[in-house]
Write a protein that holds these residues in place. Structure first.
Motif, PDB file in Angstrom:
ATOM      1  N   UNK A  78       0.866  -1.173   0.000  1.00  0.00           N
ATOM      2  CA  UNK A  78       0.000   0.000   0.000  1.00  0.00           C
ATOM      3  C   UNK A  78       0.904   1.226   0.000  1.00  0.00           C
ATOM      4  N   UNK A  79       0.778   2.054  -1.053  1.00  0.00           N
ATOM      5  CA  UNK A  79       1.713   3.147  -1.240  1.00  0.00           C
ATOM      6  C   UNK A  79       1.022   4.389  -1.790  1.00  0.00           C
ATOM      7  N   UNK A  80       1.569   5.535  -1.443  1.00  0.00           N
ATOM      8  CA  UNK A  80       1.011   6.790  -1.929  1.00  0.00           C
ATOM      9  C   UNK A  80       1.413   7.105  -3.363  1.00  0.00           C
ATOM     10  N   UNK A  81       2.474   6.490  -3.853  1.00  0.00           N
ATOM     11  CA  UNK A  81       2.929   6.720  -5.220  1.00  0.00           C
ATOM     12  C   UNK A  81       2.271   5.740  -6.177  1.00  0.00           C
ATOM     13  N   UNK A  82       2.344   6.061  -7.455  1.00  0.00           N
ATOM     14  CA  UNK A  82       1.854   5.167  -8.506  1.00  0.00           C
ATOM     15  C   UNK A  82       2.980   4.896  -9.485  1.00  0.00           C
ATOM     16  N   UNK A  83       3.032   3.671  -9.989  1.00  0.00           N
ATOM     17  CA  UNK A  83       4.039   3.371 -10.993  1.00  0.00           C
ATOM     18  C   UNK A  83       4.122   1.891 -11.291  1.00  0.00           C
ATOM     19  N   UNK A  84       4.646   1.558 -12.460  1.00  0.00           N
ATOM     20  CA  UNK A  84       4.722   0.153 -12.872  1.00  0.00           C
ATOM     21  C   UNK A  84       5.737  -0.666 -12.087  1.00  0.00           C
ATOM     22  N   UNK A  85       6.698  -0.007 -11.435  1.00  0.00           N
ATOM     23  CA  UNK A  85       7.737  -0.739 -10.711  1.00  0.00           C
ATOM     24  C   UNK A  85       7.133  -1.540  -9.562  1.00  0.00           C
ATOM     25  N   UNK A  86       6.206  -0.931  -8.831  1.00  0.00           N
ATOM     26  CA  UNK A  86       5.584  -1.611  -7.699  1.00  0.00           C
ATOM     27  C   UNK A  86       4.760  -2.809  -8.178  1.00  0.00           C
ATOM     28  N   UNK A  87       4.016  -2.602  -9.262  1.00  0.00           N
ATOM     29  CA  UNK A  87       3.210  -3.692  -9.815  1.00  0.00           C
ATOM     30  C   UNK A  87       4.098  -4.846 -10.272  1.00  0.00           C
ATOM     31  N   UNK A  88       5.237  -4.511 -10.860  1.00  0.00           N
ATOM     32  CA  UNK A  88       6.151  -5.560 -11.324  1.00  0.00           C
ATOM     33  C   UNK A  88       6.730  -6.334 -10.157  1.00  0.00           C
TER      34      UNK A  88
END
Length: 199
Positions: A78-88
């Motif tokens: 659970x994070x305040x940022x968005x981006x494909x790195x976390x999903x990966x």
């Protein structure tokens, strides 16, 4: 009469350094949620010349998260940022519960707990910054890192011995598994643990 459960030496080594009230809280965790920046990374943001963002994750942390999942404990990001790195990273670890761009982490954790049929008392959360504070104060088991602001580290139940991105999440995972008597299942039968747990 309930049989006395004797912890594995590795579990005893971990638990000997932790307050019994914290162990009791860790024992109840059914969902463990982790912030990303400053917890699973060192908090640094590396930008390439074309604006691409790079984050460094720790493989020790990754295996700790896998052990939690294999032990039947749900894991989420659970994070305040968005981006494909976390999903990966989540996909690599088989973590399906991922919330990005979250400002109200209490609500985010409440939603995930409801999906699993548990209460916030059975949720653990590891965070390190001001936007994590409300959630850290609401969950049953809260954790942080030593380089978090003092008002964060003083508000949580447990603080790792190492900074985020350097094995802090793994240390947290090991504590939860040891408290629940599940860490020993990942050790080979002939594993020898050196050191005196009474020190």
């Amino acid at each position: 009469m309930k049989p006395i459960s004797i912890p594995h030496p590795a579990e005893a080594l971990i638990l000997a350094k932790v307050n019994s009230a914290v162990i009791d809280r860790a024992r109840e965790v059914r969902l463990m949620a982790f912030d990303i920046d400053g917890i699973l990374t060192d908090g640094g943001l590396w930008y390439g010349e074309n604006g691409e963002l790079v984050k460094r994750f720790n493989s020790l942390d990754g295996y700790g998260l896998r052990m939690l999942r294999e032990s039947g404990i749900a894991v989420s990001f659970i994070t305040g940022r968005k981006g494909p790195i976390v999903a990966r990273r989540a996909a690599e670890l088989g973590i399906e519960m991922v919330q990005q761009g979250v400002r109200d982490k209490v609500q985010g954790l409440t939603t995930m707990a409801q999906e699993l049929g548990c209460t916030l008392d059975q949720v653990g959360f590891m965070g390190d910054d001001i936007m994590d504070l409300a959630a850290l104060q609401r969950v049953g088991f809260s954790a942080s890192v030593p380089n978090a602001p003092a008002y964060i580290s003083q508000a949580v139940h447990w603080v790792s011995s190492v900074n985020g991105g350097h094995g802090a999440a793994r240390e947290c995972c090991d504590l939860i598994l040891a408290a629940q008597g599940r860490l020993s299942t990942f050790l080979q039968p002939n594993t020898v643990i050196l050191g005196d747990v009474t020190q």
